[in-house]
Design a protein around this motif. Structure first.
Motif, PDB file in Angstrom:
ATOM      1  N   ILE A  70      53.463  28.500  37.786  1.00  0.00           N
ATOM      2  CA  ILE A  70      52.671  28.959  36.644  1.00  0.00           C
ATOM      3  C   ILE A  70      51.375  29.582  37.140  1.00  0.00           C
ATOM      4  CG2 ILE A  70      51.376  28.206  34.617  1.00  0.00           C
ATOM      5  CD1 ILE A  70      53.602  26.083  34.202  1.00  0.00           C
ATOM      6  N   GLU A  71      50.707  28.934  38.106  1.00  0.00           N
ATOM      7  CA  GLU A  71      49.472  29.475  38.672  1.00  0.00           C
ATOM      8  C   GLU A  71      49.725  30.814  39.362  1.00  0.00           C
ATOM      9  OE1 GLU A  71      47.443  26.581  41.110  1.00  0.00           O
ATOM     10  OE2 GLU A  71      47.568  25.075  39.522  1.00  0.00           O
ATOM     11  N   ALA A  72      50.827  30.936  40.091  1.00  0.00           N
ATOM     12  CA  ALA A  72      51.169  32.194  40.759  1.00  0.00           C
ATOM     13  C   ALA A  72      51.430  33.295  39.739  1.00  0.00           C
ATOM     14  CB  ALA A  72      52.377  32.008  41.663  1.00  0.00           C
ATOM     15  N   SER A  73      52.067  32.943  38.635  1.00  0.00           N
ATOM     16  CA  SER A  73      52.325  33.918  37.576  1.00  0.00           C
ATOM     17  C   SER A  73      51.016  34.404  36.961  1.00  0.00           C
ATOM     18  CB  SER A  73      53.227  33.305  36.510  1.00  0.00           C
ATOM     19  OG  SER A  73      53.422  34.204  35.451  1.00  0.00           O
ATOM     20  N   ARG A  74      50.087  33.482  36.731  1.00  0.00           N
ATOM     21  CA  ARG A  74      48.781  33.888  36.179  1.00  0.00           C
ATOM     22  C   ARG A  74      48.032  34.771  37.172  1.00  0.00           C
ATOM     23  NH1 ARG A  74      48.152  28.364  33.682  1.00  0.00           N
ATOM     24  NH2 ARG A  74      48.555  28.730  31.477  1.00  0.00           N
ATOM     25  N   GLN A  75      48.130  34.477  38.446  1.00  0.00           N
ATOM     26  CA  GLN A  75      47.464  35.302  39.458  1.00  0.00           C
ATOM     27  C   GLN A  75      48.036  36.714  39.445  1.00  0.00           C
ATOM     28  OE1 GLN A  75      47.355  33.756  43.469  1.00  0.00           O
ATOM     29  NE2 GLN A  75      46.718  35.712  44.299  1.00  0.00           N
ATOM     30  N   HIS A  76      49.358  36.839  39.350  1.00  0.00           N
ATOM     31  CA  HIS A  76      49.994  38.157  39.280  1.00  0.00           C
ATOM     32  C   HIS A  76      49.560  38.899  38.015  1.00  0.00           C
ATOM     33  CE1 HIS A  76      52.838  36.611  42.371  1.00  0.00           C
ATOM     34  NE2 HIS A  76      52.646  37.838  42.808  1.00  0.00           N
ATOM     35  N   PHE A  81      46.602  43.092  35.243  1.00  0.00           N
ATOM     36  CA  PHE A  81      45.663  43.470  34.192  1.00  0.00           C
ATOM     37  C   PHE A  81      44.412  44.133  34.756  1.00  0.00           C
ATOM     38  CE2 PHE A  81      46.724  41.343  29.958  1.00  0.00           C
ATOM     39  CZ  PHE A  81      48.077  41.437  30.182  1.00  0.00           C
ATOM     40  N   ALA A  82      43.906  43.648  35.885  1.00  0.00           N
ATOM     41  CA  ALA A  82      42.716  44.260  36.492  1.00  0.00           C
ATOM     42  C   ALA A  82      43.003  45.705  36.889  1.00  0.00           C
ATOM     43  CB  ALA A  82      42.252  43.454  37.697  1.00  0.00           C
ATOM     44  N   ALA A  83      44.214  45.970  37.341  1.00  0.00           N
ATOM     45  CA  ALA A  83      44.570  47.307  37.816  1.00  0.00           C
ATOM     46  C   ALA A  83      44.970  48.261  36.690  1.00  0.00           C
ATOM     47  CB  ALA A  83      45.715  47.214  38.825  1.00  0.00           C
ATOM     48  N   THR A  84      45.532  47.746  35.591  1.00  0.00           N
ATOM     49  CA  THR A  84      46.143  48.657  34.624  1.00  0.00           C
ATOM     50  C   THR A  84      45.800  48.424  33.155  1.00  0.00           C
ATOM     51  OG1 THR A  84      48.137  47.305  34.360  1.00  0.00           O
ATOM     52  CG2 THR A  84      48.158  48.940  36.133  1.00  0.00           C
ATOM     53  N   ALA A 117      41.715  32.579  34.767  1.00  0.00           N
ATOM     54  CA  ALA A 117      43.051  32.003  34.931  1.00  0.00           C
ATOM     55  C   ALA A 117      42.992  30.587  35.492  1.00  0.00           C
ATOM     56  CB  ALA A 117      43.903  32.897  35.826  1.00  0.00           C
ATOM     57  N   SER A 118      42.041  30.339  36.385  1.00  0.00           N
ATOM     58  CA  SER A 118      41.978  29.002  36.989  1.00  0.00           C
ATOM     59  C   SER A 118      41.103  28.029  36.203  1.00  0.00           C
ATOM     60  CB  SER A 118      41.500  29.088  38.437  1.00  0.00           C
ATOM     61  OG  SER A 118      40.165  29.527  38.493  1.00  0.00           O
ATOM     62  N   GLU A 119      40.010  28.532  35.598  1.00  0.00           N
ATOM     63  CA  GLU A 119      39.068  27.642  34.927  1.00  0.00           C
ATOM     64  C   GLU A 119      39.262  27.546  33.417  1.00  0.00           C
ATOM     65  OE1 GLU A 119      37.036  25.776  36.679  1.00  0.00           O
ATOM     66  OE2 GLU A 119      37.728  26.740  38.533  1.00  0.00           O
ATOM     67  N   ARG A 120      39.707  28.627  32.788  1.00  0.00           N
ATOM     68  CA  ARG A 120      39.899  28.668  31.335  1.00  0.00           C
ATOM     69  C   ARG A 120      41.221  29.368  31.025  1.00  0.00           C
ATOM     70  NH1 ARG A 120      35.846  27.653  27.637  1.00  0.00           N
ATOM     71  NH2 ARG A 120      37.665  27.604  26.300  1.00  0.00           N
TER      72      ARG A 120
END
Length: 153
Positions: A70-76, A81-84, A117-120
């Motif tokens: 789940i954490e890896a999915s949020r990182q992706h 989102f940052a890029a596009t 993603a990690s804190e909220r």
């Protein structure tokens, strides 16, 4: 026959101003992110989504869903989102410069999204859901008479 030509004229367009409720980032107002639609009408998003999804499936494999997956999915999603998807922001200041607007950049955007993603994760997941919901965006060809002649044509 079909419906494709009608629907292709009604694709999401424009941007959405998404407020990060319940948090502040150096201002008295809640931060606002400007989002593009995260879906089929956003070519760069779709291209990067496919690449990341293929890379992620190779790395994570199949099997049970875990907290790490789940954490890896949020990182992706943050990278995607940052890029596009995220196009700008308002009321965002860095920790060491409260009240001073942080200039938007893809790098700073990624840093913010990864922190969310990690804190909220509640706010991050809400942002992702809003960007993926076509109803949150205007359409390319909104017909002012749509629905007024139901069943008559």
């Amino acid at each position: 026959m079909g419906f494709g030509s009608q629907l292709s004229k009604q694709k999401p367009a424009g941007t959405l101003k998404f407020t990060l409720d319940t948090i502040t980032l150096g201002f008295d107002k809640n931060p606002v992110l400007e989002l593009a639609y995260a879906g089929k009408g956003n070519g760069p998003y779709m291209s990067m989504l496919l690449k990341l999804a293929n890379d992620q499936s190779k790395k994570l494999g199949s099997g049970r869903l875990t907290e790490a997956k789940i954490e890896a999915s949020r990182q992706h999603t943050a990278e995607l989102f940052a890029a596009t998807v995220v196009k700008g922001w308002e009321f965002v200041a860095e920790d060491d410069s409260p009240g001073v607007p942080c200039p938007f950049s893809r790098e700073k955007c990624l840093e913010l999204l990864l922190s969310l993603a990690s804190e909220r994760d509640d706010i991050f997941d809400g942002l992702a859901a809003a960007a993926r919901d076509a109803d949150n965006f205007p359409t390319l060809a909104a017909d002012p008479n749509a629905g007024t002649e139901l069943g008559k044509k």
